[in-house]
Scaffold this motif. Sequence first.
Motif, short mmCIF file in Angstrom:
data_model
loop_
_atom_site.label_atom_id
_atom_site.label_comp_id
_atom_site.label_asym_id
_atom_site.label_seq_id
_atom_site.Cartn_x
_atom_site.Cartn_y
_atom_site.Cartn_z
N SER A 103 0.82 -1.21 0.00
CA SER A 103 0.00 0.00 0.00
C SER A 103 0.85 1.26 0.00
O SER A 103 0.32 2.36 -0.08
CB SER A 103 -0.92 0.01 1.22
OG SER A 103 -1.82 -1.08 1.19
N PHE A 104 2.15 1.06 0.11
CA PHE A 104 3.09 2.18 0.14
C PHE A 104 3.92 2.21 -1.14
O PHE A 104 4.35 1.18 -1.64
CB PHE A 104 4.03 2.06 1.34
CG PHE A 104 3.33 2.10 2.66
CD1 PHE A 104 2.98 0.93 3.31
CD2 PHE A 104 3.02 3.31 3.27
CE1 PHE A 104 2.34 0.96 4.54
CE2 PHE A 104 2.38 3.36 4.50
CZ PHE A 104 2.04 2.18 5.13
N THR A 155 5.38 6.03 2.45
CA THR A 155 4.62 6.98 1.64
C THR A 155 3.49 6.23 0.97
O THR A 155 3.72 5.32 0.16
CB THR A 155 5.51 7.65 0.59
OG1 THR A 155 6.59 8.31 1.25
CG2 THR A 155 4.71 8.67 -0.21
N ARG A 156 2.28 6.59 1.31
CA ARG A 156 1.09 5.87 0.87
C ARG A 156 0.83 6.04 -0.60
O ARG A 156 0.92 7.13 -1.15
CB ARG A 156 -0.12 6.36 1.67
CG ARG A 156 -1.40 5.56 1.44
CD ARG A 156 -1.37 4.24 2.16
NE ARG A 156 -2.53 3.43 1.88
CZ ARG A 156 -3.67 3.46 2.55
NH1 ARG A 156 -3.79 4.29 3.59
NH2 ARG A 156 -4.68 2.69 2.21
N ARG A 157 0.52 4.95 -1.28
CA ARG A 157 0.14 5.00 -2.68
C ARG A 157 -1.14 5.80 -2.84
O ARG A 157 -2.06 5.70 -2.02
CB ARG A 157 -0.09 3.60 -3.23
CG ARG A 157 1.13 2.75 -3.35
CD ARG A 157 0.78 1.43 -4.00
NE ARG A 157 0.41 1.62 -5.39
CZ ARG A 157 -0.26 0.71 -6.11
NH1 ARG A 157 -0.64 -0.40 -5.56
NH2 ARG A 157 -0.54 0.95 -7.37
N TYR A 162 0.00 9.81 -1.37
CA TYR A 162 1.38 10.28 -1.12
C TYR A 162 1.55 10.83 0.29
O TYR A 162 2.47 11.60 0.54
CB TYR A 162 1.81 11.30 -2.17
CG TYR A 162 1.91 10.71 -3.55
CD1 TYR A 162 0.83 10.75 -4.43
CD2 TYR A 162 3.07 10.06 -3.96
CE1 TYR A 162 0.90 10.18 -5.69
CE2 TYR A 162 3.15 9.49 -5.22
CZ TYR A 162 2.06 9.55 -6.08
OH TYR A 162 2.13 8.98 -7.32
N GLU A 163 0.68 10.43 1.18
CA GLU A 163 0.81 10.86 2.56
C GLU A 163 1.92 10.06 3.23
O GLU A 163 2.05 8.86 3.02
CB GLU A 163 -0.51 10.65 3.30
CG GLU A 163 -0.52 11.17 4.73
CD GLU A 163 -1.90 11.06 5.35
OE1 GLU A 163 -2.83 10.60 4.67
OE2 GLU A 163 -2.04 11.46 6.52
N ASP A 164 2.71 10.73 4.05
CA ASP A 164 3.80 10.09 4.78
C ASP A 164 3.33 9.66 6.16
O ASP A 164 2.68 10.43 6.87
CB ASP A 164 5.00 11.03 4.92
CG ASP A 164 5.71 11.28 3.61
OD1 ASP A 164 6.25 12.38 3.42
OD2 ASP A 164 5.72 10.36 2.78
#
Length: 117
Positions: A30-31, A98-100, A103-105
């Motif tokens: 998911s990242f 970093t989320r797919r 793009y949240e970290d």
Amino acid sequence: QVQLVESGGGLVQPGGSLTLSCAGSISIFSFNAMGWYRQAPGQQREMVARMTRDGSTNYADSVKGRFTISRSIAKDTVYLQMNSLKPEDTAVYYCTGTRRGTYEDYWGQGTQVTVSS
């Protein structure tokens, strides 16, 4: 809620080894990328090692040849194998992803690594 939980820190003598683990609450696929950063007292947080979703890796020059980032897809866990540890490796180590899509970290709570005789 996305969570990253580190474990494996501790006190080790110079030249010793430690393995840090970072368990995700969701699939590590998911990242876009996951990695390890560290922050020593009075210093800025710095990237240590990073692995992209396709398995590509990169390392800080200071740890090349000594640290290895890896992952277990089955366990949704990322690891940092640290060998030949030096006192200057002493820091709080943080796992990040970093989320797919968004793009949240995301960051873990950190784990202390102390290299001292």
